[in-house]
Each structure stands twice: as structure tokens, then as C-alpha cells.
Design a protein around this motif. Structure first.
Motif, PDB file in Angstrom:
ATOM      1  N   LEU A 102       0.820  -1.204   0.000  1.00  0.00           N
ATOM      2  CA  LEU A 102       0.000   0.000   0.000  1.00  0.00           C
ATOM      3  C   LEU A 102       0.856   1.257   0.000  1.00  0.00           C
ATOM      4  CD1 LEU A 102      -2.874   1.144   0.139  1.00  0.00           C
ATOM      5  CD2 LEU A 102      -2.736   0.989   2.637  1.00  0.00           C
ATOM      6  N   PHE A 103       2.061   1.159   0.545  1.00  0.00           N
ATOM      7  CA  PHE A 103       2.960   2.314   0.639  1.00  0.00           C
ATOM      8  C   PHE A 103       3.758   2.573  -0.634  1.00  0.00           C
ATOM      9  CE2 PHE A 103       7.553   2.881   1.045  1.00  0.00           C
ATOM     10  CZ  PHE A 103       7.629   4.227   1.382  1.00  0.00           C
ATOM     11  N   GLN A 104       4.297   1.522  -1.240  1.00  0.00           N
ATOM     12  CA  GLN A 104       5.371   1.674  -2.231  1.00  0.00           C
ATOM     13  C   GLN A 104       4.959   2.450  -3.478  1.00  0.00           C
ATOM     14  OE1 GLN A 104       7.128  -2.041  -3.454  1.00  0.00           O
ATOM     15  NE2 GLN A 104       8.836  -1.054  -4.489  1.00  0.00           N
ATOM     16  N   SER A 105       3.879   2.053  -4.133  1.00  0.00           N
ATOM     17  CA  SER A 105       3.483   2.703  -5.385  1.00  0.00           C
ATOM     18  C   SER A 105       3.136   4.184  -5.199  1.00  0.00           C
ATOM     19  CB  SER A 105       2.306   1.955  -6.022  1.00  0.00           C
ATOM     20  OG  SER A 105       2.669   0.635  -6.333  1.00  0.00           O
ATOM     21  N   PRO A 106       2.308   4.553  -4.188  1.00  0.00           N
ATOM     22  CA  PRO A 106       2.027   5.977  -3.975  1.00  0.00           C
ATOM     23  C   PRO A 106       3.272   6.791  -3.677  1.00  0.00           C
ATOM     24  CG  PRO A 106       0.413   4.628  -2.829  1.00  0.00           C
ATOM     25  CD  PRO A 106       1.478   3.697  -3.318  1.00  0.00           C
ATOM     26  N   ASN A 107       4.198   6.216  -2.919  1.00  0.00           N
ATOM     27  CA  ASN A 107       5.417   6.958  -2.585  1.00  0.00           C
ATOM     28  C   ASN A 107       6.265   7.209  -3.834  1.00  0.00           C
ATOM     29  OD1 ASN A 107       7.055   7.950  -0.178  1.00  0.00           O
ATOM     30  ND2 ASN A 107       8.575   6.678  -1.215  1.00  0.00           N
ATOM     31  N   ASN A 108       6.408   6.183  -4.672  1.00  0.00           N
ATOM     32  CA  ASN A 108       7.182   6.345  -5.905  1.00  0.00           C
ATOM     33  C   ASN A 108       6.519   7.343  -6.848  1.00  0.00           C
ATOM     34  OD1 ASN A 108       8.885   4.439  -4.870  1.00  0.00           O
ATOM     35  ND2 ASN A 108       8.326   2.815  -6.275  1.00  0.00           N
ATOM     36  N   ARG A 109       5.192   7.312  -6.921  1.00  0.00           N
ATOM     37  CA  ARG A 109       4.478   8.252  -7.779  1.00  0.00           C
ATOM     38  C   ARG A 109       4.742   9.689  -7.333  1.00  0.00           C
ATOM     39  NH1 ARG A 109       0.430  11.678  -8.448  1.00  0.00           N
ATOM     40  NH2 ARG A 109      -0.922  11.513 -10.291  1.00  0.00           N
ATOM     41  N   THR A 110       4.717   9.915  -6.029  1.00  0.00           N
ATOM     42  CA  THR A 110       4.935  11.270  -5.516  1.00  0.00           C
ATOM     43  C   THR A 110       6.342  11.759  -5.810  1.00  0.00           C
ATOM     44  OG1 THR A 110       3.307  10.974  -3.774  1.00  0.00           O
ATOM     45  CG2 THR A 110       4.947  12.681  -3.426  1.00  0.00           C
ATOM     46  N   MET A 111       7.335  10.884  -5.685  1.00  0.00           N
ATOM     47  CA  MET A 111       8.710  11.285  -5.978  1.00  0.00           C
ATOM     48  C   MET A 111       8.850  11.722  -7.430  1.00  0.00           C
ATOM     49  SD  MET A 111      11.438   8.910  -3.904  1.00  0.00           S
ATOM     50  CE  MET A 111      10.580   7.355  -3.807  1.00  0.00           C
ATOM     51  N   LEU A 112       8.184  11.010  -8.331  1.00  0.00           N
ATOM     52  CA  LEU A 112       8.289  11.356  -9.748  1.00  0.00           C
ATOM     53  C   LEU A 112       7.472  12.600 -10.094  1.00  0.00           C
ATOM     54  CD1 LEU A 112       8.096   7.852 -11.452  1.00  0.00           C
ATOM     55  CD2 LEU A 112      10.089   9.347 -11.285  1.00  0.00           C
ATOM     56  N   SER A 113       6.235  12.670  -9.611  1.00  0.00           N
ATOM     57  CA  SER A 113       5.344  13.755 -10.022  1.00  0.00           C
ATOM     58  C   SER A 113       5.684  15.081  -9.364  1.00  0.00           C
ATOM     59  CB  SER A 113       3.889  13.392  -9.720  1.00  0.00           C
ATOM     60  OG  SER A 113       3.685  13.241  -8.334  1.00  0.00           O
ATOM     61  N   SER A 114       6.392  15.061  -8.237  1.00  0.00           N
ATOM     62  CA  SER A 114       6.743  16.313  -7.571  1.00  0.00           C
ATOM     63  C   SER A 114       7.963  16.977  -8.191  1.00  0.00           C
ATOM     64  CB  SER A 114       6.983  16.072  -6.076  1.00  0.00           C
ATOM     65  OG  SER A 114       8.067  15.187  -5.874  1.00  0.00           O
ATOM     66  N   ALA A 115       8.666  16.260  -9.075  1.00  0.00           N
ATOM     67  CA  ALA A 115       9.840  16.823  -9.746  1.00  0.00           C
ATOM     68  C   ALA A 115       9.420  17.443 -11.078  1.00  0.00           C
ATOM     69  CB  ALA A 115      10.883  15.739  -9.992  1.00  0.00           C
ATOM     70  N   PRO A 116      10.072  18.521 -11.493  1.00  0.00           N
ATOM     71  CA  PRO A 116       9.791  19.074 -12.823  1.00  0.00           C
ATOM     72  C   PRO A 116      10.002  18.016 -13.898  1.00  0.00           C
ATOM     73  CG  PRO A 116      11.183  20.561 -11.549  1.00  0.00           C
ATOM     74  CD  PRO A 116      11.103  19.284 -10.771  1.00  0.00           C
ATOM     75  N   ILE A 117       9.232  18.089 -14.964  1.00  0.00           N
ATOM     76  CA  ILE A 117       9.274  17.060 -16.004  1.00  0.00           C
ATOM     77  C   ILE A 117      10.668  16.923 -16.609  1.00  0.00           C
ATOM     78  CG2 ILE A 117       8.580  18.660 -17.848  1.00  0.00           C
ATOM     79  CD1 ILE A 117       7.414  15.009 -17.515  1.00  0.00           C
ATOM     80  N   GLU A 118      11.407  18.052 -16.712  1.00  0.00           N
ATOM     81  CA  GLU A 118      12.747  17.986 -17.292  1.00  0.00           C
ATOM     82  C   GLU A 118      13.764  17.372 -16.326  1.00  0.00           C
ATOM     83  OE1 GLU A 118      12.286  22.080 -15.396  1.00  0.00           O
ATOM     84  OE2 GLU A 118      11.085  20.712 -16.648  1.00  0.00           O
TER      85      GLU A 118
END
Length: 464
Positions: A378-394
Motif C-alpha cells: 500500500l505504501f510503495q506505489s504511492p510513494n514512488n508516484r509522488t517522488m516522480l510527479s513532484s519533480a519538474p518534467i525535465e
């Protein structure tokens, strides 16, 4: 967006190309994760046939892991410059060639050298796979893509011992590596579906790459030697001193750069920094338990090796089922909430394992393992998504590299802490290690929940 004759998709690939691209990612990640797991099982056989000691043979595993750790950030930075797809394809090719070299090795030295090369290939794959997923899936479905990768990682890790045992029962140990060759060829054949990305204009920072390798390399060696007891304190102190000096120089060098190899710019984003710390603590707790439980089940509860494998199976099975669902939930609910609940469940499972009755039934053990798997999934996927989406696309490459670095750092620290506890504790070492894992999971729960505050929630589902 069109660059020359190539089309760059800014918000995900169209179907069915999206599925072919995810097949490529899935195959590459499966090989990289599976190869780390199967080599452990084959070590006694490899040591015997190559006339090596057990301590010497461990470098078949250590060389692979160490190269991955020191290469992730430099390769993710290089991916921003020359393209993530190119790094991934090169990684597939290197991994395939290195796997063939492993299979043809006739001495421990040549096998370790081939494993170093294989580690470079795996690092190419793991450094940019998450960044590629960000371009494969639309922003509204990013959690779904991350969930699929988490599912693949969990399935490969769970299948590792079974695959290794199956191969070793019918074929020489060389086939553990040779099986990667056709898989690499298939992956390369479908890699044309991977998305193109806009390339950064800055040059690759070779000095920073060297400092990164020295800082992480000596830190990992120091942690490993510390885990072997207090007799190596002088050596450990020197290794940590070198790691700190190189790390300090590296950070100072990165502060003035617009796209630093060590992504200090991303660490200034509160929710990204909290997610990284949460990831390190959670994977540290996971590895503490993973390493401790076989000793606990066999030496304390007197279960056989086969029983131990079966009793631990509910954990990865639960993770396999929960991770994809958690990825979908992450597209709708904050990761701080999902991750906090997941780590709370994980801590309950670990605490229940630490306080097992003196003569537990198989059901007593299995339901506790199941709870751990549900919580971590329950933790892993949401945490990874946040790390990626909180960074600028470049800066998707930097975020992807940090994602892998945080995971491996946590796992390395967890393994070293287990070794240190076992060396220092004359009795109840397994229970102490599991209680330590429980404490780390609770710290991860608190860190995850902090992302629900104003400092984190403003960027929770942002797409910079």
C-alpha cells in the motif's frame, strides 16, 4: 511535440504502443531484479565449482550491488542529456553481453568482472525506468504505471529463489545467467516503442560522477564493514571519512549547477525530500526483516529451509496483489495518507512477528507475513508516484535516479544493521532486529504523514 522527424509525446503514449513500451520496461526490470535474487541462491554451488571460499564468492553479489549503487545517479543524469530511451537500450545490450560473459566464466575473477559489467547494465535499466514510465503514461494515470513496475519488482523478487532452485535442479549454475541472453534480445527487439524525450543542453559532469561514486562506494563499504562487528572500527572510520569528504565536495559542487547530478534542487522540494526519507526508512525496515526472518524461523523456531521459504511467501504474494491497486489509488488519494496507512499496517505486522509466541503455528506466522506485505504494498506505489510527479518534467531522470538510490541505500543500511545486531546481541538478536524494523516503519509512517501538512500537500499531485 515534433523534433526533426521524431514525435515526442508530452502526456503519455497512445495505445497499443504504451503496452509495448511497458513490456520492454517490465522485461528489463525483471532481469535486473531477478539476477540479484538468483545469484544469492547459487553462491554455494558457484563457490564449490570455482574452488572459492564462501567469503570470496560473496563478491559475486556484492560487486553487482555496489556498481548499481554508485552508477544510478550518474546514469540518470546522462539520460537527461542523451535521452532516457538510449540509456535503457544500451543497458539492455550491456546486460545481455555481460550475462553471456557470466555464463562463460571459468574462474571467480572473470565471473566477478562480468558481474561488474552486468551491474552497469542493470544500473542503466534501473536509473531511467521510472523516468520513462512518466512519459509512457498520461499524468492522470501515472500511479497505474508505477503500480505495474512495483508489481513486476515484487513478482521478480518473490520468484527469484524458486527460479534459481528450478534451474539448479536441472542445469549447471551457468544457466542462471545464460537465460538472460534471449530475454535481452527480446527486450531490445521491442525497445523501439520506448518514448523519445527532450534532451537537456547541459554537459555531463564527470568530476561529480567520480565524487558520487567515491562517496557512495566508501559509504557502502563502511556500512558493510561496520556490520561485521567493532573489530574493524579503524578501517570503518577511514572509509566513512573519505565518504564524508567526497560527499561534502560533491554537494558544494552541485549547489551552483542548474541540473545537478546529485539532485539537490529536487531535495529542496519538501514533499520530494520527505518521500526520499520515507523510502530509505521503509526499505531499511523491509531489509531488516527479510534478512532476520530466515534466521529467526530456522534457528529459533527450528523450521526447515523449505518451510521457511513457504512461510515467508505470503509477504511477496500480498505485495504482488496490493501494489497495482495502490498505484491506482495513488492517482486519486494523497500519498501521505496511503503511505502513512501502509506503514502503520507494516509496523503492526513487523511488531506481531517480533512478538510471536514461543511455539507458533504456521497460521500464526503466515497471517503476520501477509499483514507486512499488504502494508508495504500500500505504501510503495504511492510513494514512488509522488517522488516522480513532484519533480519538474525535465528533471524526471534525477527523480528516477534518486528513487533507486533511496531504495538501495535503505536496503544496504538494513542489512548492515542486522549484521551489527547479530554480532553484538548474545541472545534475542532476531527479536531485537525485528523490533528495530518496527521502529523504522513507525518513523516512515510519521514522515509519510507529514506530507499531508501544508508544506507537502501543495505539491502532492502537482506536475511541474
Amino acid at each position: 511535440m515534433k523534433v526533426g522527424d521524431a514525435v515526442i509525446h508530452s502526456d503519455g503514449l497512445p495505445i497499443p504502443r504504451r503496452y509495448r513500451a511497458m513490456l520492454t520496461i517490465g522485461l528489463g526490470v525483471t532481469m535486473a531484479v531477478l539476477d540479484g535474487a538468483v545469484a544469492n541462491i547459487a553462491l554455494p554451488t558457484i563457490a564449490r565449482e570455482l574452488n572459492a571460499t564462501a567469503a570470496q564468492s560473496v563478491w559475486v553479489v556484492n560487486a553487482y550491488q555496489l556498481v548499481i549503487v554508485v552508477s544510478l545517479l550518474p546514469l540518470s543524469s546522462l539520460g537527461e542529456i542523451i535521452g532516457y530511451s538510449r540509456i535503457y537500450r544500451v543497458g539492455l545490450a550491456i546486460f545481455g553481453v555481460a550475462s553471456l560473459a557470466c555464463a562463460l566464466s571459468n574462474s571467480l575473477e572473470t565471473l566477478v568482472a562480468a558481474r561488474v559489467l552486468q551491474g552497469i547494465g542493470a544500473a542503466c535499466i534501473m536509473s531511467v525506468n521510472s523516468a520513462l514510465v512518466r512519459f509512457i503514461y498520461p499524468r492522470a494515470q501515472l500511479g497505474r504505471g508505477i503500480g505495474i513496475i512495483a508489481f513486476v519488482v515484487a513478482l521478480a523478487a518473490a520468484a527469484g529463489p524458486t527460479v534459481a532452485s528450478g534451474i539448479l535442479s536441472i542445469a549447471p549454475w551457468q544457466w542462471i545467467f545464460a537465460i538472460n541472453v534471449p530475454l535481452s534480445l527480446i527486450s531490445i527487439a521491442v525497445a523501439g516503442s520506448l518514448p523519445l524525450t527532450v534532451r537537456a543542453l547541459h554537459r555531463f559532469d564527470w568530476l561529480s560522477a567520480a565524487l558520487n561514486a567515491a562517496a557512495f562506494g566508501f559509504f557502502i563499504l563502511g556500512v558493510d564493514h561496520l556490520g561485521h562487528g567493532l573489530d574493524h572500527l579503524g578501517r570503518v572510520a577511514i572509509e566513512f571519512a573519505i565518504a564524508i569528504a567526497c560527499g561534502f565536495w560533491l554537494v558544494r559542487r552541485q549547489l551552483s549547477r542548474p541540473a545537478p547530478l546529485l539532485p539537490v534542487d529536487l531535495l529542496r522540494i519538501p514533499i520530494f525530500a520527505l518521500s526520499i526519507m520515507t523510502s530509505i526508512c521503509s526499505f531499511g525496515a523491509q531489509m531488516l526483516a527479510y534478512v532476520t526472518l530466515p534466521f529467526y524461523l530456522q534457528n529459533v523456531l527450528h523450521r526447515s529451509a523449505v518451510e521457511t521459504g513457504l512461510l515467508m511467501t505470503p509477504w511477496p504474494i500480498a505485495l504482488v496483489f496490493v501494489a497495482p491497486m495502490a498505484g491506482r489509488l495513488a492517482d486519486r488519494y494523497p500519498a501521505g495518507l496511503l503511505g502513512g496507512i501502509g506503514m502503520a499496517i507494516f509496523a503492526v505486522g513487523l511488531g506481531a512477528l517480533a512478538w510471536l509466541p514461543a511455539d507458533p503455528s504456521s497460521l500464526d506466522i503466515c497471517w503476520r507475513m501477509l499483514v507486512c506485505g499488504v502494508g508495504f504494498g500500500l505504501f510503495q506505489s504511492p510513494n514512488n508516484r509522488t517522488m516522480l510527479s513532484s519533480a519538474p518534467i525535465e528533471r524526471a531522470g534525477g527523480a528516477s535516479g534518486m528513487l533507486g538510490t533511496a531504495r538501495l541505500t535503505g536496503q544496504t543500511l538494513g542489512t548492515a544493521v542486522v549484521a551489527l545486531i547479530f554480532n553484538l546481541a548474545t541472545s534475542n538478536g532476531s527479536r531485537i532486529a525485528l523490533m528495530t524494523a518496527t521502529s523504522l516503519a513507525l518513523v516512515a509512517m510519521i514522515l509519510s504523514s507529514l506530507r499531508l501538512t501544508d508544506a507537502g500537500s501543495s505539491a502532492q499531485n502537482g506536475w511541474k
